[in-house]
Scaffold this active site. Structure first.
Site, mmCIF file in Angstrom:
data_model
loop_
_atom_site.group_PDB
_atom_site.id
_atom_site.type_symbol
_atom_site.label_atom_id
_atom_site.label_comp_id
_atom_site.label_asym_id
_atom_site.label_seq_id
_atom_site.Cartn_x
_atom_site.Cartn_y
_atom_site.Cartn_z
ATOM 1 N N CYS A 1 -2.560 7.567 -17.145
ATOM 2 C CA CYS A 1 -3.783 7.438 -16.354
ATOM 3 C C CYS A 1 -4.964 7.181 -17.274
ATOM 4 C CB CYS A 1 -4.059 8.686 -15.526
ATOM 5 S SG CYS A 1 -5.605 8.506 -14.595
ATOM 6 N N GLY B 1 -5.007 -4.730 -8.875
ATOM 7 C CA GLY B 1 -5.137 -5.837 -7.930
ATOM 8 C C GLY B 1 -4.436 -7.090 -8.444
ATOM 9 N N GLY C 1 1.707 -3.822 -9.520
ATOM 10 C CA GLY C 1 0.562 -4.444 -10.160
ATOM 11 C C GLY C 1 0.196 -5.696 -9.388
#
Ligand SMILES: Cc1cc2nc3c(=O)[nH]c(=O)nc-3n(C[C@H](O)[C@H](O)[C@H](O)COP(=O)(O)OP(=O)(O)OC[C@H]3O[C@@H](n4cnc5c(N)ncnc54)[C@H](O)[C@@H]3O)c2cc1C
Ligand code: FES
Lengths: 347, 283
Positions: A148, A237, A264
């Site tokens: 993360c 995105g 992804g």
């Protein structure tokens, strides 16, 4: 309850003459189909259940949960970017105890196949998280988020160093019931993703989730400061899709026997198909959900259609299909019978 | 329950500098209450703009030739709102709504003061109607930087016992801010409850004045959003709960309407140190 009525209009599969067996395998666990949500893009399922039946997708992947309750980062937390977005949410969440008591209880009651994503600030926290989940029934898999970008160390320690990544995975694997797969989620922000992937697999990972967000930065030209309070954020995105497909390709090539959960920038069925062909056994739909809350269900039906169109009878036959070399792809004059179906690469 | 529907633009009219879009969206108007909003996808199916844009529901019609419709007021701010403003009649629009928590309505026929800044006035018209059917007195204050940024003065006149206008440049009404005129109106009309929607600094100032007058205050906030449906955690702000604990709440599902006195206006864009789950806190 009203469901999405957006119609993207694929021809019903029945009209193509055959259905596709969408059963997917993820690290020893079989799922009825290969489309999952992505951690952090589906909360704990409740909100999305309004827009599509979340029991119908492969599994729901929960937002990465940490040991203690967490307020996350200050706002602004988001910047829209071309075909993507940058976020620095900082893993806001209720902590593992509240999560088990409320979120997991609801998911179980609703009958949702659930992959629990966990994140720790140090190796010890990952171990404790695994121990907390040990006696929770009916978890499909544990996704270990070692990458993360929005925690104090930007996920760099575990995501970039094979030894640290391996240590975390070893501990989680050791503290998780053997019938529950442990999936390591990797960052693309590394010199050699295969090296990290290998380290995780050696440490006992049953599968790999590829990829987490890429680290990015947007400057607000009005304030002439970084737009996000967290300064950097994770880019997601369709903008990152080619990077993700490349990572899946490289890892599948090096470790063809290791199941990959690919993600992804998947927005529709053909995007998902790219990941499958590159070597993913299943896929997660993430940021697209912000644009279309019914995206996971839609991607599933579109993927089924795309597979049928290409003559696949089983999803598993398509996994890694793009890797078939000249040796398995006969020259046209070498017997037309070889063209009759795709070459199975999986299991 | 919100729904996702493929709506269609029925028409656009100009009101001041705003574009009021009427959109068919079966299922949305039926469930819409004053203060709800819709989240619209912008740019078409393959748009590079992934995030939905939030707009207060300005008005609804339940039936008619086209079934239920929703009105929104769009102020052009960037590429997404520009795309909406440029749409033609019959163009498709993907609508998710109604979203959020609406304004809380009084059970008694109280004296209500509605304060709207710019397009923040948009949700106040349905609210005024609802309040009037409950026998409430409704006074309205609309403010904006300039005259053309005021929203829908004509309808406001019709629905309010009194309407007060302010503009920063004095192009119409009283020169100044809405907060300059509030104290006098609140004492004149014995305001019991203030409903406000507009820019965050305005909401903070209105809350302060309402409190010192002893009135309840309901504010509809505007935080940047990404999903609008509660899954992304983008839109949070520090809000004090019934238990006295501050939490970072999502304005799209826990709001956009909050009690003004529960929002920590001075701590917006921060994680207060005493907030639940704040770094270093022992929550
Ligand atoms: C609950 C709510 C109700 C709203 N009601 C109205 C209304 O009735 N009329 C109206 O004109 N506008 C309203 N807005 C603001 C409107 O959503 C923004 O102006 C719009 O999103 C800007 O999009 P853009 O592409 O033109 O601008 P850009 O600045 O290019 O947008 C980039 C991104 O930032 C987000 N964003 C930018 N500005 C805002 C903002 N002010 N609030 C929230 N997100 C923002 C956008 O959603 C987008 O994801 C409301 C916002 C919220 C949160
Ligand atoms: S905008 Fe995504 S949670 Fe509120």
């Amino acid at each position: 309850m009203t469901r999405a009525v957006i119609s993207y209009g694929p021809i019903p599969v029945e009209q193509l003459g055959h259905d596709v067996d969408m059963t997917a395998e993820l690290g020893g666990t079989w799922l009825p189909n290969p489309v999952l949500t992505a951690s952090g893009c589906a909360a704990s399922g409740r909100e999305l259940d309004t827009f599509f039946d979340i029991t119908k997708i492969g599994a729901l992947v929960t937002k990465s949960i940490m040991l203690a309750p967490r307020s996350g980062r200050p706002t602004p937390r988001m910047a829209e970017t071309p075909s993507g977005m940058l976020n620095s949410i900082g893993l806001q969440g209720p902590g593992i105890d509240g999560f088990i008591e409320h979120d997991l209880a609801w998911l179980r009651e609703r009958g949702v196949r659930t992959v629990v994503s966990i994140a720790g600030s140090n190796a010890d926290e990952y171990t404790k998280l695994a121990q907390k989940l040990r006696n929770v029934p009916e978890i499909v898999a544990i996704e270990v988020n070692i990458s993360c970008p929005n925690v104090e160390n930007k996920g760099l320690i575990f995501a970039r160093d094979p030894a640290s990544a391996a240590a975390v995975i070893t501990n989680v694997r050791r503290n998780t019931p053997s019938d529950i797969p442990v999936i390591a989620k990797l960052s693309p922000d590394v010199t050699d993703i295969v090296e990290i992937a290998r380290a995780c697999v050696r440490a006992g990972a049953d599968g790999l989730a590829l990829i987490n967000t890429l680290l990015g930065l947007v400057i607000d030209t009005t304030t002439m400061r970084p737009q996000l309070a967290g300064i950097t954020g994770g880019l997601s995105g369709p903008a990152i899709r080619p990077v993700a497909v490349r990572c899946v390709w490289e890892v599948h090539q090096a470790l063809p026997e290791v199941p990959i959960l690919g993600m992804g920038g998947i927005r529709n069925g053909v995007d998902a198909l790219q990941f499958i062909l590159a070597g993913a056994s299943a896929v997660s739909v993430g940021t697209a959900t912000f644009n279309d809350p019914a995206a996971p269900a839609r991607v599933l039906s579109e993927l089924r259609h795309e597979l049928a169109l290409r003559g696949f009878e089983r999803l598993t036959d398509a996994v890694g299909h793009a890797h078939r070399g000249a040796d398995v792809e006969p020259e046209p004059e070498l017997g037309a019978e070889h063209h009759s179906g795709p070459v199975p690469r999986w299991p | 329950m919100p729904v996702q529907v493929r709506g269609e633009l029925l028409g656009t009219r100009r009101v001041g500098s705003y574009h009021v879009l009427t959109i068919t969206a079966p299922g949305v108007p039926e469930a819409a209450r004053p203060g709800h909003f819709v989240a619209l996808a912008v740019g078409g199916d393959n748009s590079a703009m992934l995030l939905r844009r939030a707009f207060s529901i300005h008005g609804v019609t339940l039936r008619g030739v086209y079934g239920g419709t929703v009105d929104i007021a769009v102020g052009v701010a960037g590429p997404g709102t520009q795309w909406l403003a440029n749409l033609h009649r019959h163009d498709p629009i993907d609508v998710v709504g109604p979203l959020g928590r609406p304004f809380a309505l009084p059970k008694q026929p109280v004296s209500a003061l509605l304060v709207g800044g710019g397009y923040g006035a948009a949700p106040l018209f349905m609210l005024a109607e609802e309040l009037r059917t409950r026998g409430c007195r409704v006074d309205v204050v609309l403010g904006a930087a300039t005259e053309d940024r005021l929203f829908n003065v004509l309808d406001a006149k019709r629905m309010a016992s009194t309407l007060t206008i302010t503009t920063d440049d004095g192009s119409t009404g009283t020169r100044g801010r809405v907060t300059d005129v509030l104290p006098e109106i609140m004492s004149r009309t014995n305001t019991d409850v203030v409903y406000a929607c507009g820019p965050m600094p305005m909401l903070a100032a209105v809350t302060e004045l309402a409190r010192s007058h002893g009135a309840h205050v309901q504010t509809a906030v505007e935080e940047s959003m990404a999903c609008g449906i509660g899954v992304c955690m983008t839109c949070v702000l520090p809000v004090i709960g019934d238990d006295g604990v501050t939490r970072m709440l999502r304005s799209c599902v826990d709001g956009p309407v909050f009690r003004g006195d529960r929002i920590r206006w001075d701590d917006l864009d921060t994680i207060p140190a005493d907030c639940y789950g704040a770094p270093g806190s022992k929550a």
